[in-house]
Design a protein around this motif. Sequence first.
Motif: not given
Length: 432
Positions: A91-98, A131-134, A121-126, A22-26
Amino acid sequence: MKKDNVNTSNYITDVKTKNYVEEYARWEPSMKATHKILIPDMLPWHFTILERLLKKEGYDVEILKNDSRAVIDEGLKHVHNDTCYPCLCVVGQYIDALKSGKYDPDHTAVLITQSGGGCRASNYVPLIRKALKAEFPNVPVLSLNFVGLEKDSSLEMTLPFLLRLVFAIYYGDNIMWCYNQTKPYEKVAGAADKVRDEMIDYVVSMLGKHSFVRYKKVSKHIIKSFAAVERKNIKKVKVGIVGEIYVKYSALGNNHLEDFLMSEDCEPVVPALMDFVLYCIVNNINEGEMYDKKGKFIVLNKLLYKVLYHMQKAIRKLYIKDGTFEPIHDFEHLRKCADKVLNQGVKMGEGWLIPAEMAALAETGTENIVCAQPFGCLPNHIAGKGAIRTLKTLYEKENIVAVDYDPSATKVNQENRIKLMLATARENNGLT
């Protein structure tokens, strides 16, 4: 494994394996010099110290403090509504900040901690990546974990940094524990806040020196500094806060529960974060014993537990010797408390730790408890809300209210439920 019959536009081909990835920013190590790292406000007491530790390691980090309704709305927009509430908040805190315009998406990354347990919680990364990719496809996700997850996107760990992180948890616990037993009784408004800030500065300065391992000296100084604050000789209702780790500590997740309890003339009692760390280690040890697992991993966990528990006992003795504050919980006593209610094999989420903390709180004079339960966290509803009847049988005067935290729950309804519990608490304590 190569994916068949899928849209491969979102995947790239791994050069070595020829499989779709899967392609994503690394995250790349070189980004340390060019990127700001955003950290969600998950553990306000401890992440304040972590933020400054990471800055000493050369990282440009910032703990997010945005907590408006827009944060929740962004979370609902980008995360499936059946996913747990803490993930939605993060996720909401990230997107709202960005979206605020304060950060350059091409030079910004986000950091998330992972315990490696069985909960989401251990599966939040995907979920965060999706969410960020959108909206911000160039923002990479960085993981802070100790169990080998996300190896290509993990924060680089050195042994000195790991050691400092362990001691930082103890020191953060001490500051939180003493502050909450001081703030409600201070004679001079703001005195406890001043000592809190001074102690954070002191702890960070000690963690930058070779003497940071002198945890007894540091802990003793924290206890003595808070004990020196002039206090009113009055009785207040003590209210314990237990539950899922995010809503237990995060002001965003629990609608500033600690502040609300203080505004209601109560003393909040929040168990130590190190209890959760020890809980995770003990679960590994228990699993080894239950399934006859052997090897270096189990041996390492037993050794680590022995060292950390020894430190906890030493710090606890400092509280007892000083006599100003109720000592932190003894973890072996917590385990015995759990055995009265729930088998220690129940380890999903915060599992047996929740009823253990509620029992230990009752035994140390904190009979009034808010059990914070986020939407979508079934293990915590079972181990928390499901254990209340048994606990009330064991501790007749225990006064527990389970409060749900989710996008649709209003702050007013949550606080009203707590106020009903406090009315009973004041009546029981003769404070009406």
